[in-house]
Enzyme design. Structure first.
Site, PDB file in Angstrom:
ATOM      1  N   GLY A  14       0.814  -1.211   0.000  1.00  0.00           N
ATOM      2  CA  GLY A  14       0.000   0.000   0.000  1.00  0.00           C
ATOM      3  C   GLY A  14       0.846   1.259   0.000  1.00  0.00           C
ATOM      4  CB  SER A  15       4.127   1.816  -0.898  1.00  0.00           C
ATOM      5  OG  SER A  15       4.290   0.819  -1.894  1.00  0.00           O
ATOM      6  N   GLY A  20       2.724   5.127   3.347  1.00  0.00           N
ATOM      7  CA  GLY A  20       3.402   4.075   2.597  1.00  0.00           C
ATOM      8  C   GLY A  20       4.363   4.630   1.564  1.00  0.00           C
ATOM      9  CB  SER A 141      -3.063   3.063  14.592  1.00  0.00           C
ATOM     10  OG  SER A 141      -3.747   4.219  15.010  1.00  0.00           O
ATOM     11  CE1 TYR A 154      -6.907   2.267  10.821  1.00  0.00           C
ATOM     12  CE2 TYR A 154      -7.058   3.330  12.962  1.00  0.00           C
ATOM     13  CZ  TYR A 154      -6.352   3.070  11.802  1.00  0.00           C
ATOM     14  OH  TYR A 154      -5.099   3.604  11.633  1.00  0.00           O
TER      15      TYR A 154
END
Length: 264
Positions: A14-15, A20, A141, A154
């Site tokens: 996911g960059s 990312g 996170s 999440y």
């Protein structure tokens, strides 16, 4: 400190944008060969071009695949069978009240945020252990420690990544492979920036004012009193991927601006 990753290959899931992309750029700047990943070929190509334009000579390639699926992971494995550094960055978020989160929502969040990291780590880490050197990083996170009521699903997936990270670190004990989790706080990524911009437009206020209001109301424990930048998060990831970080493993490293009120 001179961080050199020359001779190492890194995959960042996911960059194509946000945190990312900043991580991929930082790793390339340190000399690593970097594999960009995204679901859109156009975005993957654009990300590669952006890095090579700013870092002439950088070794950057890309794989277009949805790593939130088992099929997407197999596509990546076929094209890039081995790596020295794996950054499990892929993730999605969505503000939604607990009673509105459906079974399908829960499954989607676990597939993208958790299972993508599980599949990639399961594939790439054994060869790292055989070579007696490797880095596996999970982007968790601060929401893993302070579950946000506006998106419990999440936060739950980010807590799961902490457990996986620690468990994998212990599984790879003594192999020379380090495994760590990085916990960003509120960060001005593409997704978060777009979210605030949309809300600002709907409410008729500047995005900066809305960001400041969010910090004051929802992350009042922040010490820096602002959103972090993607580069600030990436800097910690690049360090943890380095040779200098060889004694740091099994850790949950916060780059949250002091949001989590803890001295440990």
């Amino acid at each position: 400190m001179n961080i050199s990753l020359h001779g190492k290959r890194a995959i960042v899931s996911g960059s194509t944008a946000g945190i990312g992309f900043a991580i991929a750029f930082g790793l390339a700047e340190a000399g690593a060969e970097v594999v960009i990943n995204g679901r859109s070929k156009a975005r993957v190509t654009r990300a590669i071009e952006q890095i090579q334009r700013k870092l002439p000579g950088a070794r950057v390639t890309g794989v277009t695949a949805d790593l939130g699926t088992a099929e997407g992971a197999e596509t990546l494995f076929a094209k890039v069978p081995d790596t020295d550094i794996l950054v499990n960055n892929l993730g999605i978020f969505e503000p939604k009240g607990f009673f509105d989160i459906t079974d399908d929502d829960w499954r989607r969040f676990f597939e993208v945020n958790v299972m993508s990291a599980v599949r990639l780590s399961r594939h790439y880490a054994p060869a790292m252990a055989e070579r007696e050197w490797g880095r596996v990083l999970f982007l968790s996170s601060e929401s893993a420690l302070q579950i946000p009521t506006e998106m419990v699903h999440y936060g739950t997936t980010k807590t799961a990544l902490l457990a996986i990270s620690r468990g994998l670190a212990e599984t790879l004990a003594g192999t020379g492979v380090t495994v760590n989790a990085v916990l960003p706080g509120p960060t001005r990524s593409e997704g978060v920036g777009g979210f605030f911009s949309q809300m600002a437009e709907e409410q008729g206020v500047p995005a900066e004012e809305l960001e400041a209001s969010f910090i004051a109301e929802h992350r009042s424990s922040s010490i820096i009193k602002r959103l972090a930048t993607v580069e600030e998060v990436a800097s910690l990831v690049v360090y943890l991927a380095s040779r200098q970080a060889s004694a740091t493993t099994g850790a949950a490293m916060r780059v949250d601006g002091g949001v989590v009120r803890s001295i440990a």
